[in-house]
Design an enzyme around this catalytic site. Structure first.
Site, short mmCIF file in Angstrom:
data_model
loop_
_atom_site.label_atom_id
_atom_site.label_comp_id
_atom_site.label_asym_id
_atom_site.label_seq_id
_atom_site.Cartn_x
_atom_site.Cartn_y
_atom_site.Cartn_z
N LYS A 78 -2.55 14.23 -48.68
CA LYS A 78 -3.35 15.41 -48.32
C LYS A 78 -2.48 16.67 -48.43
O LYS A 78 -1.26 16.57 -48.61
CB LYS A 78 -3.89 15.24 -46.90
N ARG B 218 -8.75 12.91 -30.74
CA ARG B 218 -8.98 13.90 -31.79
C ARG B 218 -10.20 13.39 -32.56
O ARG B 218 -11.30 13.85 -32.34
CB ARG B 218 -7.72 14.03 -32.66
N TYR C 296 16.29 43.76 -40.95
CA TYR C 296 15.29 44.32 -40.03
C TYR C 296 15.69 44.11 -38.58
O TYR C 296 16.12 43.02 -38.19
CB TYR C 296 13.93 43.66 -40.26
N MET D 233 10.32 39.41 -45.91
CA MET D 233 9.24 38.85 -46.72
C MET D 233 9.75 38.19 -47.99
O MET D 233 9.31 37.10 -48.37
CB MET D 233 8.22 39.94 -47.07
C1 LIG Z 1 -1.61 12.85 -41.99
C2 LIG Z 1 -1.99 11.50 -41.52
C3 LIG Z 1 -1.15 10.40 -41.73
C4 LIG Z 1 0.27 10.54 -42.27
O1 LIG Z 1 1.10 10.94 -41.20
P1 LIG Z 1 2.71 11.06 -41.41
O2 LIG Z 1 3.21 11.39 -40.05
O3 LIG Z 1 2.90 12.19 -42.37
O4 LIG Z 1 3.18 9.78 -41.95
C5 LIG Z 1 -1.61 9.15 -41.41
N1 LIG Z 1 -2.85 8.98 -40.86
C6 LIG Z 1 -3.66 10.02 -40.60
C7 LIG Z 1 -5.00 9.78 -39.99
C8 LIG Z 1 -3.27 11.32 -40.91
O5 LIG Z 1 -4.07 12.35 -40.65
#
Ligand SMILES: *Cc1c(COP(=O)(O)O)cnc(C)c1O
Length: 355
Positions: A34, A129, A252, A300
């Site tokens: 992702k 969640r 800065y 930046m």
């Molecule tokens: C992003 C995610 C993972 C991967 O998690 P990592 O800590 O990057 O290995 C696995 N399962 C779900 C449901 C996720 O959202």
């Protein structure tokens, strides 16, 4: 051309996948890609990880990108579908949605599709969640079993504190086992942290993300500590060298004041490239392959580094912001964040090269 580049080492990706596979043993590996492959480029990461058993993404667009690479693996949609309209494409592309709400089960039951759809059904074991509580989850499972166009059903949950050795996964794992007792379905529970530390949680499908990109999910530990190789190397060059006198301020806010006369390098890399603005003075960098540190506030498009110990550094000297010799976990910690955020926040303006 600005000299900043994110060099992506695809051989390191393949290496880290092997480490994950070895840890997984008989469990199959869903490579989590992702967020544009955690900032590394989705298509590139998909190709480099074709030895994975499957992929996990969030959106239909991401799944389509993987399919366009010729990847015919199982692809899991970690948040399922966002609207029932998406079910037709899910069936057509042979994608596997995670179902985490009852109305998703309703929509799937009503859908008219030509292919069976394999699904993941999410139990909330304590993260609160995504996922259903035990009773509605069991009811949803019964309903899914009765839907003719639903194929394989995998049981899924996610740990909230697998990265905290003081807590771990025991509580949520017990909750899962109790709910899933006697159910003959494959199971998927472990992301990187649980894959690395808790073999008892592996189940049938593990879901590593961050470790594939070479970083550790555990605070105070780096990927190198556990045999992983960094995949993204953020590299740039010095575009100026300044002589700053004792007592003079730098950058800065004059956040840094020179304690003595010193040479300071100005690097073409700033927060608009994805380098964290909150990185404190002293965040490690390499200049000419030698350890150095940032000085003052990140701006930046630039940041300043200490050349006191690197007398031969000059305009054009190479600088590593993270990657080999500069663990991204250390940079992240110096900015009060985690490697995940730095990787996924790499700015589109940074040129990406494969090596
Ligand atoms: C992003 C995610 C993972 C991967 O998690 P990592 O800590 O990057 O290995 C696995 N399962 C779900 C449901 C996720 O959202």
């Amino acid at each position: 051309m600005r000299p900043i580049v994110a060099r992506i080492d695809t051989a390191a990706l393949a290496h880290n996948l092997l480490v994950a596979k070895r840890l997984a043993g008989p469990a199959r590996v869903l490579a989590v890609v992702k967020a544009n492959g955690y900032g590394h480029g989705l298509a590139r990461v998909g190709r480099a990880l074709r030895a994975a058993d499957g992929f996990a993404v969030l959106s239909l667009d991401e799944a389509a990108t993987l399919r366009a690479q010729g990847l015919s693996h199982p692809i899991v949609l970690l948040e399922g579908f966002f609207h029932p309209d998406e079910i037709a494409e899910i069936a057509r592309r042979r994608l596997q949605p995670v179902l985490h709400r009852e109305d998703q089960v309703d929509a799937l039951a009503r859908a008219r599709v030509d292919h069976k759809i394999d699904v993941f059904l999410k139990l909330d074991t304590g993260m609160h969640r995504l996922g259903l509580a035990r009773k509605p989850w069991l009811a949803a499972l019964e309903r899914l079993r009765a839907i003719p166009h639903v194929g394989n059903i995998t049981l899924i949950s996610h740990f909230a504190q697998a990265d905290d050795p003081a807590v771990g996964v025991a509580g949520q794992l017990a909750t899962f086992k109790e709910a899933a007792q006697g159910l003959a379905h494959p199971v998927s529970l472990a992301a990187s942290a649980a894959l690395l530390r808790y073999p008892e949680s592996h189940g049938d499908w593990v879901r590593p993300g961050i470790m594939l990109y070479g970083a550790s999910p555990f605070a105070g530990e780096t990927g190198a500590d556990i045999g992983l190789l960094p995949v993204m190397h953020l590299e740039s060059k010095l575009i100026a060298v300044q002589n700053v006198r004792k007592g003079e301020g730098l950058g800065y806010g004059h956040l840094f004041t020179a304690p003595r006369d010193m040479r300071v390098g100005v690097v073409a890399c700033g927060y608009a490239d994805g380098y964290p603005r909150h990185a404190v003075t002293g965040t490690p960098v390499l200049v000419e392959g030698r350890p150095s540190r940032t000085l003052g506030r990140v701006s930046m498009d630039m940041l300043c580094v200490d050349l006191s110990e690197i007398g031969h550094a000059h305009v054009g000297s190479p600088v590593t912001l993270w990657g080999d010799g500069v663990p991204i976990e250390t940079v992240a910690a110096a900015a009060g964040t985690i490697s995940y955020e730095l990787l996924t926040a790499l700015a589109p303006r940074v040129r990406v090269e494969e090596s």
